[in-house]
Structure formats: structure tokens, C-alpha cells
Design an enzyme around this catalytic site. Structure first.
Site, PDB file in Angstrom:
ATOM      1  N   TYR A 472      36.179  26.551  33.939  1.00  0.00           N
ATOM      2  CA  TYR A 472      35.393  27.261  32.924  1.00  0.00           C
ATOM      3  C   TYR A 472      34.065  26.557  32.645  1.00  0.00           C
ATOM      4  O   TYR A 472      33.660  26.388  31.504  1.00  0.00           O
ATOM      5  CB  TYR A 472      36.192  27.437  31.627  1.00  0.00           C
ATOM      6  CG  TYR A 472      37.480  28.205  31.812  1.00  0.00           C
ATOM      7  CD1 TYR A 472      37.481  29.599  31.880  1.00  0.00           C
ATOM      8  CD2 TYR A 472      38.699  27.549  31.945  1.00  0.00           C
ATOM      9  CE1 TYR A 472      38.666  30.308  32.063  1.00  0.00           C
ATOM     10  CE2 TYR A 472      39.883  28.244  32.131  1.00  0.00           C
ATOM     11  CZ  TYR A 472      39.858  29.627  32.184  1.00  0.00           C
ATOM     12  OH  TYR A 472      41.029  30.322  32.368  1.00  0.00           O
ATOM     13  N   HIS A 473      33.367  26.169  33.715  1.00  0.00           N
ATOM     14  CA  HIS A 473      32.084  25.480  33.585  1.00  0.00           C
ATOM     15  C   HIS A 473      30.975  26.186  34.363  1.00  0.00           C
ATOM     16  O   HIS A 473      30.244  25.538  35.120  1.00  0.00           O
ATOM     17  CB  HIS A 473      32.209  24.035  34.076  1.00  0.00           C
ATOM     18  CG  HIS A 473      33.160  23.196  33.300  1.00  0.00           C
ATOM     19  ND1 HIS A 473      33.675  22.009  33.786  1.00  0.00           N
ATOM     20  CD2 HIS A 473      33.695  23.359  32.060  1.00  0.00           C
ATOM     21  CE1 HIS A 473      34.494  21.490  32.881  1.00  0.00           C
ATOM     22  NE2 HIS A 473      34.518  22.290  31.834  1.00  0.00           N
ATOM     23  N   PRO A 474      30.781  27.503  34.197  1.00  0.00           N
ATOM     24  CA  PRO A 474      29.688  28.166  34.921  1.00  0.00           C
ATOM     25  C   PRO A 474      28.335  27.664  34.431  1.00  0.00           C
ATOM     26  O   PRO A 474      28.145  27.390  33.244  1.00  0.00           O
ATOM     27  CB  PRO A 474      29.897  29.649  34.596  1.00  0.00           C
ATOM     28  CG  PRO A 474      30.607  29.648  33.284  1.00  0.00           C
ATOM     29  CD  PRO A 474      31.494  28.437  33.307  1.00  0.00           C
TER      30      PRO A 474
END
Length: 567
Positions: A472-474
Site C-alpha cells: 500500500y505504498h503507491p
């Protein structure tokens, strides 16, 4: 309605800008948020241990999905993003990790980004933070972000896993955000002294809400940015479920803080982006910028899960009949299992000497369960989350239509480079070596996942394709710089137009080594000074670790045993 500034997105960056800009009493700010309030009585967003719940459903989560990922068995993979005051700081894992000093020195080596070195950025990290054990050269004591350190009497599995990493030949560090990130040690978290999630809504907006010069509108979905010629003049947005069109005008600037998924969408719908894409969708072109939505990056991770021989894991906390007691202690005392995100130890290592700074991250968790709360192992267990930090794979985001409610086409292109496969195979094998160390002898049971039979490159690759998940690190989809694919300059100003900035994780030129939230807040703090015309904070003179010729590891206490032979 007319304001000096319109901020799109009340997330990790937008709330920072709203709070800092309204410190000037003669400045008016409108903050638009597509989601709702950060309901303080909803334990799902406020209890740190409940971090999996906001990802379930769509109240607080945009719940994006990728296109079929070609190197991941064509899976459509989750891409959760926060929706509501606080944005992704309302639903993230609360790990306070800033990245490695070398990340920022690398940014500063790029043309136009010379003032983004680590020593330029460190004062803004400190400005944002209040750490519970007090300030020092690396940490702040008066900032809006509450940072809590792990305590010595926390779960024994945390201590054992850190000790095992050191026994495997890797460094120990007492502060993953201090002098030396590289190594294993305790992990700070964005949690208040009363055991509540320290989102940017709690930290920054709570300070700013009483100010008469700040207007906050929730359930306001941005349609597009309005232009007169090349100048951004306002925002068109839809209010509520009815979708009633509204317009707000900006005297000075529009500040886009939608995050790495939404910001490129909004730019493209507004006529800024790849000319061919906009022409195909009949979107009038304002400024051709081929880099909008390109350069998309993320962290991919896996879990290695083990049964635990002693009853010290958090497994009992997953049983429904134990949860009321946990909830009551957290609600009234702000203590206990509920007051921690349970990511209290981890580390960063170099998997090979060829890497200049760490390329692998660990989060240790004293229970065996998926990040989103699914597939809990029904016994005492623990797990290591492990993933690579700077994958050479690049993806893209493209709008599918003019409709602001339609999710975009997202392709991360995970594992599309041979380096990815080498790093993940290394990561699994190194993790097994760590778990085999004497410090974990009292606790280590059988390997649950991937399982003792998964050994060869082909077997590991099959496991990775089927089970690796987003961290969850775009990021990086509107990168800053001055090359032909850059979208903004070093102050967040969109190339080719006036009165428009992007300020969020999308402007990172390259993803950092670690979780993104702390760095996103720092970016907003730094650019807020630019917007206000303030003198930048003086560069830090703190010393920091550079590996140089230092070996990635020394000889382990116990050389790796066959997986089937673990004691």
C-alpha cells in the site's frame, strides 16, 4: 465561492497544507475531501490494533484494483487508498518510517531537486513530529504528529526477532529514523500517548479547525480543475451522493493533494497529461505532459509465517470472546493490545554487497494473519513481512473516461524486471536464515508459509506470483524534476501552467526505502514554506550513516539449516 487557496484532498499532505497556510490569518483556504469525517467514535479507524478493519469495505477505502498484473498470474491486486479526513493516514499501518538518508541524497542528485537532500529534509521531519521520548538531532518535540516508541516490556517475540536478525549477521540499530536506518531494531508508530491513531486529521486539522479562515467540505468529489488559458482558477466538484455540481474559485493557487492514484486522474480529467490519451477520451488539452500517471511505483511484500511453540503470540486477541476486554481497556485507559499497531520491530538490510543502501525491509508481527485481517492462522504464530524497496519495475495510471466516479486503469507492472525476482528469492532465503537463529529457538515451530517444501527458484517464484501483496505504498506518478517526464518542479508547481501545484506522494521521483506516510508529511511541510514565502528551515548538520565499503552482513551465529531441520 472564492478563496486564496483550494486544497484537493484532506489526506496526509492536504491537511498539512491546510494547517500551515491558515496560520496566516489573512489567507483563506478551502479544503475539499471526497470522503467523510474521521469519526472519532469509530474504533475501526481510531484503535491501532484494528488497522485491518478500514481496508474492509468502502467507507474509508477507495478500494481500487489493478488491471490484471501480467507477472503475477494475471491477478487483479488490491490498491487500497484512504477516503475521509486523514486520507491514507486514516487507514494505514501507522509505521513511522522516514526512508533512508540516501533516498533523499539521490533525489538531490537529480537536476532541479538540489534542495531535497537528506540534510535539507531532516528539519522538516523534525518540525512535523513530537516523539514521546523527547527531541534530539533527528527527532522533534513540538510537531503535530504524535510518534510513540516501543517499550521494553512489549511482546517477547519482537525482541527475539530483532536478536535473530543480529545473530544472522546484520547490524542492530536503536532508531530506524536516526543515525543509521540499516539494521534491525524497534519501530516507531504514529500513535498518540492515549493509544489513538495519530492521523493528520487528528494532528494537523484539529489545530486548524477553529480558525475562521479554513473551510472544510466533506463528501466533495473533485471533477476537474478549472483553467483560464494556462492558469488554474478553481475547482469543479460534486457534492454528496446526488452529484450536485459546485464550483469554487482560487485567487492564488489550486493545491492538488489527491495522492499517487487520484492526483494523476484529476490532472488527466482536467486536460493535463499524455496528449494521445486525452484526445482519445475527448478531453480538451490544457497542457501536454506525458509523465502524468507514468513512473508509478509501489512496494511489494510477502509473509513468511511460523507456528509459535510458546503461548506468547497475539492469537488469543483474534478470538471474539477476548475482544470486549481488549476494547474496554483501550477505550478507557488507552493501553493494552488495542493501543498498538503491533508492528513494533523490523529492519532494513542489503541483500547483497552491491547495494549502496538497504534494498529489503522487514516488519515483524507477533501473530500469523494477512494484513487486511483475512486468513488468520488458528494457532499461536508469528510472521515476517519482507519486500524489496526500490524495484526497477514501473507502472502507469490512466483515466478511462471523464466520469470522476469511474476508477482508473492501474497497472503497477509488478515483478517485470529480473532484479525483482533475484531480490525476492534472496529475501525468502535470508528470512529463513534469520528465523533459524538461536534467539528464536524457544518460539520457532514449523514453517506455515511458504512451507518447507518450497525450496527451488521455480517453487519460490510460483509462491511469489501467487501470494505477494501490495504494501500500500503507491507513489511517483507525478514525479518532480525537470526532465521530459517530470510533472512538477522541485516546489510542486506543475510544468507549463500557473497557479497549480501537486503536493503528495505522487511527486516523489523515486520511491523511498520504507513506509511513505512520514515522508509525504515532510514533503507537504517543506512545500508549505515555499507557498507561504517563508525562508526554508536551515539545513541540519547531523551526521548519518553511509555504508561505503561496509559488508552487508557478517558471519551468522548459526548457518542456515534445511527448513525441515529447524529445532
Amino acid at each position: 465561492m472564492e478563496y486564496d487557496y483550494i486544497i484537493i484532498g484532506a489526506g496526509s499532505a492536504g491537511n498539512v497544507l491546510a494547517a500551515r497556510l491558515t496560520e496566516d490569518a489573512d489567507v483563506t483556504v478551502l479544503l475539499l475531501e471526497a470522503g467523510g469525517p474521521d469519526y472519532r467514535l469509530d474504533f475501526r479507524t481510531q484503535m491501532p490494533a484494528a488497522l485491518a478493519f478500514p481496508l474492509q469495505g468502502k467507507r474509508y477505502n477507495w478500494a481500487y484494483e489493478t488491471d490484471p498484473e501480467p507477472h503475477m498470474n494475471n491477478r487483479r491486486m488490491e490498491c487500497g487508498r484512504g477516503k475521509g479526513l486523514g486520507g491514507s493516514s486514516l487507514i494505514n499501518g501507522m509505521c513511522y518510517i522516514r526512508g533512508n538518508a540516501m533516498d533523499f541524497d539521490h533525489w538531490a542528485s537529480l537536476s532541479g531537486l538540489e534542495d531535497w537532500s537528506y540534510l535539507d529534509c531532516l528539519p522538516y521531519f523534525r518540525k512535523a513530529e513530537t516523539r514521546d521520548v523527547g527531541p534530539n538531532d533527528f527527532h522533534g518535540g513540538e510537531g503535530p504528529v504524535s510518534v510513540t516508541t516501543p517499550k521494553i516490556d512489549n511482546n517477547p517475540l519482537f525482541h527475539a526477532m530483532v536478536a535473530a536478525g543480529v545473530q544472522a549477521g546484520y547490524p542492530r540499530t536503536d532508531d530506524l529514523n536516526g543515525y543509521q536506518q540499516e539494521g534491525f531494531g524497534p519501530m516507531d508508530r504514529t500513535v498518540t500517548p492515549k493509544g489513538r491513531r495519530a492521523s493528520t486529521a487528528r494532528g494537523y486539522l484539529d489545530q486548524a479547525r477553529p480558525r475562521n479562515n479554513l473551510t472544510i467540505i466533506t463528501h466533495a468529489l473533485t471533477d476537474r480543475i478549472l483553467f483560464e488559458g494556462k492558469r488554474a482558477t478553481g475547482v469543479s466538484y460534486l457534492k454528496g451522493d446526488a452529484g450536485t455540481g459546485q464550483t469554487a474559485h482560487a485567487r492564488r493557487e489550486v493545491l492538488l493533494c489527491g495522492g499517487a492514484i487520484a492526483s494523476p486522474q484529476i490532472l488527466q480529467r482536467s486536460g493535463i497529461g499524455p496528449a494521445e490519451l486525452l484526445q482519445r477520451l475527448d478531453i480538451p488539452l490544457v497542457q501536454a505532459l506525458p509523465g502524468v500517471g507514468e513512473n508509478l511505483q509501489d512496494h511489494l511484500e510477502m509473509y513468511l509465517q511460523y507456528s509459535c511453540k510458546q503461548p506468547v503470540s497475539l492469537y488469543p486477541a483474534l478470538l471474539w470472546f477476548n475482544q470486549p476486554k481488549i476494547g474496554i481497556e483501550w477505550l478507557f485507559n488507552g493501553t493494552g493490545v488495542g493501543a498498538s499497531n503491533q508492528f513494533e520491530a523490523g529492519g532494513f538490510i542489503r541483500s547483497r554487497d552491491a547495494f549502496t543502501w538497504p534494498n529489503i525491509q522487514y516488519h515483524f508481527l507477533p501473530v500469523a494473519i494477512n494484513y487486511n485481517g483475512s486468513n488468520a492462522v488458528k494457532e499461536h504464530g508469528f510472521q515476517a513481512h519482507v519486500g524489496s524497496m526500490r524495484s526497477p519495475s514501473r507502472g502507469r495510471i490512466q483515466v478511462k473516461s471523464k466520469d470522476p466516479r469511474q476508477h482508473p486503469s492501474i497497472l503497477f507492472n509488478y515483478m517485470s524486471n529480473e532484479q525483482d525476482w533475484h531480490e525476492f528469492r534472496d529475501a525468502i532465503r535470508i528470512t529463513r536464515e534469520i528465523i533459524a537463529q538461536p534467539a528464536l529457538d524457544p518460539y520457532r515451530g514449523r514453517e506455515i508459509s511458504p512451507g518447507a517444501n518450497v525450496q527451488s527458484d521455480d517453487e519460490l517464484d510460483a509462491f511469489i506470483r501467487e501470494h505477494a501483496e501490495t504494501a500500500y505504498h503507491p507513489s511517483c506518478s507525478c514525479k518532480m524534476g525537470d526532465d521530459k517526464m517530470a510533472v512538477v518542479d522541485g516546489q510542486g508547481r506543475v510544468h507549463g501552467v500557473q497557479g497549480l501545484r501537486v503536493v503528495d506522494a505522487s511527486i516523489m521521483p523515486q520511491i523511498i526505502t520504507g513506509n511513505l506516510n512520514a515522508t509525504t508529511i515532510m514533503i507537504a511541510e517543506k512545500i508549505a514554506d515555499r507557498i507561504r514565502g517563508c525562508q526554508p528551515l536551515a539545513k541540519s548538520n547531523a551526521a548519518y550513516f553511509i555504508a561505503g565499503d561496509t559488508p552487508a552482513r557478517t558471519s551468522p551465529v548459526r548457518h542456515s539449516l534445511p527448513v525441515t531441520s529447524y529445532p
